[in-house]
Design an enzyme around this catalytic site. Structure first.
Site, PDB file in Angstrom:
ATOM      1  N   HIS A 196      -0.428 -14.033  -0.616  1.00 18.35           N
ATOM      2  CA  HIS A 196       0.856 -14.378  -0.011  1.00 18.35           C
ATOM      3  C   HIS A 196       1.268 -15.739  -0.572  1.00 18.35           C
ATOM      4  CE1 HIS A 196       0.240 -10.964   2.574  1.00 18.35           C
ATOM      5  NE2 HIS A 196      -0.950 -11.441   2.877  1.00 18.35           N
ATOM      6  N   ARG A 248       4.642 -17.165  -0.679  1.00 19.94           N
ATOM      7  CA  ARG A 248       5.792 -17.855  -0.105  1.00 19.94           C
ATOM      8  C   ARG A 248       6.137 -17.162   1.208  1.00 19.94           C
ATOM      9  NH1 ARG A 248       9.671 -20.884  -2.639  1.00 19.94           N
ATOM     10  NH2 ARG A 248       8.784 -20.356  -4.658  1.00 19.94           N
ATOM     11  N   SER A 249       6.648 -17.922   2.149  1.00 17.87           N
ATOM     12  CA  SER A 249       7.043 -17.332   3.432  1.00 17.87           C
ATOM     13  C   SER A 249       8.536 -17.038   3.429  1.00 17.87           C
ATOM     14  CB  SER A 249       6.681 -18.262   4.590  1.00 17.87           C
ATOM     15  OG  SER A 249       7.321 -19.502   4.433  1.00 17.87           O
ATOM     16  N   GLU A 268       0.830  -1.209   0.000  1.00 15.88           N
ATOM     17  CA  GLU A 268       0.000   0.000   0.000  1.00 15.88           C
ATOM     18  C   GLU A 268       0.862   1.257   0.000  1.00 15.88           C
ATOM     19  OE1 GLU A 268      -4.000   2.052   1.609  1.00 15.88           O
ATOM     20  OE2 GLU A 268      -3.613  -0.045   2.063  1.00 15.88           O
ATOM     21  N   GLY A 313      -6.040   6.609 -14.323  1.00 14.30           N
ATOM     22  CA  GLY A 313      -7.129   7.476 -14.760  1.00 14.30           C
ATOM     23  C   GLY A 313      -7.141   8.758 -13.943  1.00 14.30           C
ATOM     24  N   GLY A 352      -6.119   5.246  -0.777  1.00 12.71           N
ATOM     25  CA  GLY A 352      -6.341   3.833  -1.045  1.00 12.71           C
ATOM     26  C   GLY A 352      -7.813   3.500  -0.889  1.00 12.71           C
TER      27      GLY A 352
END
Length: 140
Positions: free
Chosen positions: A90, A92-93, A64, A109, A83
């Site tokens: 998610h 992969r760790s 974000e 836009g 926002g």
């Protein structure tokens, strides 16, 4: 050709995030390309969840942050971005090192923008894919 409508340096952007969640998580904007913005974030105690992995919420904050900065810089003078929606997958760790996010536009836009943010680990493996929709409004 650059998509940015507002000039900004890395120093200005990083200074703007001082004393906020952005600086608390150690997020640092590292590059501004013609149509992308990149930032890093450490995988450390303050960004991990209790089991020792990067917290998914920290990845979303990185996404974000990048998308919001990009939307602001791509908006006309006198306009700001907020926002409106964010999602994250998610994939992969990761337990240590640094993650890098790169935001690129899907749509720019005059009243709405959509940004794709991809987060990778030190091995350039994809950790998270996120999409941010930003509303563009006149600056109050």
């Amino acid at each position: 050709m650059s998509i940015w409508k507002k000039p900004a340096t890395l120093e200005q952007i990083n200074k703007f995030g001082a004393n906020t969640l952005v600086s608390h998580l150690g997020i640092e904007v590292t590059a501004i390309g013609d149509s992308t913005i990149s930032a890093t974030m450490p995988v450390a105690d303050h960004t991990r969840q209790p089991l020792g992995y990067l917290h998914g919420g920290a990845s979303v904050v990185l996404a974000e942050t990048l998308g919001s900065i990009a939307a602001h810089l791509a908006a006309e003078e006198g306009m700001v971005s907020f926002g409106a929606e964010i999602n994250a997958n998610h994939l992969r760790s990761v337990r240590s090192g640094t993650v890098t996010g790169v935001a690129s536009p899907l749509r720019i836009g005059s009243s709405m923008q959509v940004w794709d943010i991809r987060i990778t680990d030190d091995n350039d493996e994809l950790i998270c894919i996120s999409r941010l929709t930003a509303a563009i409004r006149p600056q109050p």
